[in-house]
Design an enzyme around this catalytic site. Sequence first.
Site, PDB file in Angstrom:
ATOM      1  N   ARG A 118      65.642 -38.508  51.867  1.00  0.00           N
ATOM      2  CA  ARG A 118      66.398 -37.561  51.395  1.00  0.00           C
ATOM      3  C   ARG A 118      66.086 -36.279  52.006  1.00  0.00           C
ATOM      4  O   ARG A 118      64.875 -35.935  52.095  1.00  0.00           O
ATOM      5  CB  ARG A 118      66.013 -37.384  49.722  1.00  0.00           C
ATOM      6  CG  ARG A 118      66.844 -36.200  49.355  1.00  0.00           C
ATOM      7  CD  ARG A 118      66.235 -35.779  47.940  1.00  0.00           C
ATOM      8  NE  ARG A 118      66.917 -34.664  47.286  1.00  0.00           N
ATOM      9  CZ  ARG A 118      66.388 -33.433  46.574  1.00  0.00           C
ATOM     10  NH1 ARG A 118      64.874 -33.611  46.400  1.00  0.00           N
ATOM     11  NH2 ARG A 118      67.162 -32.638  46.238  1.00  0.00           N
TER      12      ARG A 118
ATOM     13  N   GLU B  68      71.202 -37.053  30.540  1.00  0.00           N
ATOM     14  CA  GLU B  68      71.187 -38.458  30.095  1.00  0.00           C
ATOM     15  C   GLU B  68      70.506 -38.729  28.893  1.00  0.00           C
ATOM     16  O   GLU B  68      70.719 -39.601  27.965  1.00  0.00           O
ATOM     17  CB  GLU B  68      70.308 -39.320  31.283  1.00  0.00           C
ATOM     18  CG  GLU B  68      71.105 -39.327  32.665  1.00  0.00           C
ATOM     19  CD  GLU B  68      70.090 -39.956  33.561  1.00  0.00           C
ATOM     20  OE1 GLU B  68      69.264 -40.841  33.296  1.00  0.00           O
ATOM     21  OE2 GLU B  68      70.612 -39.875  34.797  1.00  0.00           O
TER      22      GLU B  68
ATOM     23  N   ARG C 272      64.844 -21.487  37.278  1.00  0.00           N
ATOM     24  CA  ARG C 272      65.518 -20.927  38.276  1.00  0.00           C
ATOM     25  C   ARG C 272      66.773 -20.359  37.261  1.00  0.00           C
ATOM     26  O   ARG C 272      67.202 -20.732  36.139  1.00  0.00           O
ATOM     27  CB  ARG C 272      66.432 -21.789  39.136  1.00  0.00           C
ATOM     28  CG  ARG C 272      65.536 -22.461  40.167  1.00  0.00           C
ATOM     29  CD  ARG C 272      66.195 -23.395  41.037  1.00  0.00           C
ATOM     30  NE  ARG C 272      65.542 -24.259  41.731  1.00  0.00           N
ATOM     31  CZ  ARG C 272      65.916 -25.349  42.152  1.00  0.00           C
ATOM     32  NH1 ARG C 272      66.947 -26.028  41.482  1.00  0.00           N
ATOM     33  NH2 ARG C 272      65.008 -26.129  42.829  1.00  0.00           N
TER      34      ARG C 272
ATOM     35  N   ASN D 162      61.435 -39.228  49.536  1.00  0.00           N
ATOM     36  CA  ASN D 162      61.761 -38.145  49.112  1.00  0.00           C
ATOM     37  C   ASN D 162      60.649 -37.239  49.010  1.00  0.00           C
ATOM     38  O   ASN D 162      59.664 -37.071  48.044  1.00  0.00           O
ATOM     39  CB  ASN D 162      62.402 -38.085  47.627  1.00  0.00           C
ATOM     40  CG  ASN D 162      62.867 -36.769  47.066  1.00  0.00           C
ATOM     41  OD1 ASN D 162      62.766 -35.918  47.900  1.00  0.00           O
ATOM     42  ND2 ASN D 162      63.619 -36.829  46.096  1.00  0.00           N
TER      43      ASN D 162
ATOM     44  N   GLU E  96      69.963 -41.753  42.530  1.00  0.00           N
ATOM     45  CA  GLU E  96      70.048 -41.210  43.874  1.00  0.00           C
ATOM     46  C   GLU E  96      69.485 -42.138  44.810  1.00  0.00           C
ATOM     47  O   GLU E  96      69.881 -42.340  46.064  1.00  0.00           O
ATOM     48  CB  GLU E  96      69.618 -39.844  43.841  1.00  0.00           C
ATOM     49  CG  GLU E  96      70.360 -38.746  42.843  1.00  0.00           C
ATOM     50  CD  GLU E  96      69.355 -37.616  43.009  1.00  0.00           C
ATOM     51  OE1 GLU E  96      69.549 -36.754  43.993  1.00  0.00           O
ATOM     52  OE2 GLU E  96      68.916 -37.536  41.891  1.00  0.00           O
TER      53      GLU E  96
ATOM     54  N   HIS F 240      72.729 -31.687  45.034  1.00  0.00           N
ATOM     55  CA  HIS F 240      72.639 -32.911  44.252  1.00  0.00           C
ATOM     56  C   HIS F 240      73.892 -33.721  44.557  1.00  0.00           C
ATOM     57  O   HIS F 240      74.364 -34.581  43.717  1.00  0.00           O
ATOM     58  CB  HIS F 240      72.917 -32.755  42.909  1.00  0.00           C
ATOM     59  CG  HIS F 240      71.806 -31.738  42.282  1.00  0.00           C
ATOM     60  ND1 HIS F 240      71.786 -30.812  41.122  1.00  0.00           N
ATOM     61  CD2 HIS F 240      70.364 -31.984  42.237  1.00  0.00           C
ATOM     62  CE1 HIS F 240      70.450 -30.461  40.816  1.00  0.00           C
ATOM     63  NE2 HIS F 240      69.561 -31.110  41.453  1.00  0.00           N
TER      64      HIS F 240
END
Length: 405
Positions: free
Chosen positions: A90, A337, A240, A11, A389, A179
């Site tokens: 990814r 989580e 963001r 990634n 992921e 995502h």
Amino acid sequence: MSSNSHVLVLNCGSSSFKFALIDSATGHQILHGLAEKLGHDDASITIKRENEKNRLELGKNNQHVDAIKVLVSTLQELGLDTNIGAIGHRVVHGGEMFTKSAVIDDDVITAIEAVSALAPLHNHANLIGIKAAQLAFPGIPQVAVFDTAFHQTMPEKAYMYAIDKDHYKEKGIRRYGFHGTSHFFVAQKAAEWLNKSFETTSVITVHLGNGCSVCAISDGKSVDTSMGMTPLEGLMMGTRSGDIDPGVIMYLMKRYKYDANQIDDFLNKQSGMLGLSQLSNDCRTLEDALNDADNEKRLAAQLTLEVYSYRVAKYIAGYTCALTHLDAVVFTGGIGENSNYIRDIVVKHLGLLGLTIDDCKNQQARFGQAGAINDPTSRTPVLVIPTNEEWVIAQDAAKLTKGVK
């Protein structure tokens, strides 16, 4: 792919990359780590295996290729290099070209380059990682797994912007979502928990981390998601802004002479939790600040977390209109989580949906512990499911390269 199920997952970011060697059949992480500050004097790579952790300084001017060479050497020293059957990458943006993962060849690389304008920083970095891995692992098949692919089932009413349609036709301006691997993974796990087939499961998945998004999944398919053409749209995030009146941008440009780079920094790097609180982009820091002796800090943290949670709840409630039934609401991601505080506030905003939380279960569902956190009176289950992921990428890479040499 050989009979071996080991997949190296990469990634890549612009100055860093995460990696993991995974058994795609079981999800067992054999080795993982992070190369960071690439291109800088203090570049380093950290490699973790079981209870061992090694950090190596890479020195000046070291780039992705150099860090991957160090990773290859480590794999060779541990005798793990010969067991790799595929490499999974990814890739953030696949545009409309990729509705699923793809075995990488020259045509796929050209296509990724073609949509890079939609995510210039991300896709360029992903391509650097792909090309570096091709040099380091010649002969091993490689697969691109796209963040946007899972959302390509969204209907037009969900992905079209209310703008001149020629901008969509000619410039590709539409909502794509991100995502995707995370939403897909936790929705599958939710179906297992509910003892339902994935194809008949409808859930709202809530990925909360430094980047945040909500996804409405109807009968196993993404039908709406909060991120748009870029990851900036939607929820308030670590740095963001999320949704904001576009008029704000024009106001800053006309009244205060902001240029495109200043707007980009303002919305992507200086907003969100960091901008509103003026304390931190880290939810844990803000939760700690709720007990700070400094009243100004305490109130800033409180307001930030209230705005954040309210916006998450609004999206969850809004996405019920995309579904014919709701089997569960699923929290995942670093905040989703681990922050029982955020989950509690979010669900309290959703009383009209009949969702209620058991405080004890909510407290226990942290740090990798999955399960239902709703109390028996809740109309719909509320679940916490840690995302993975990397396993999704490994599984796709293994499946697509089966029999490929």
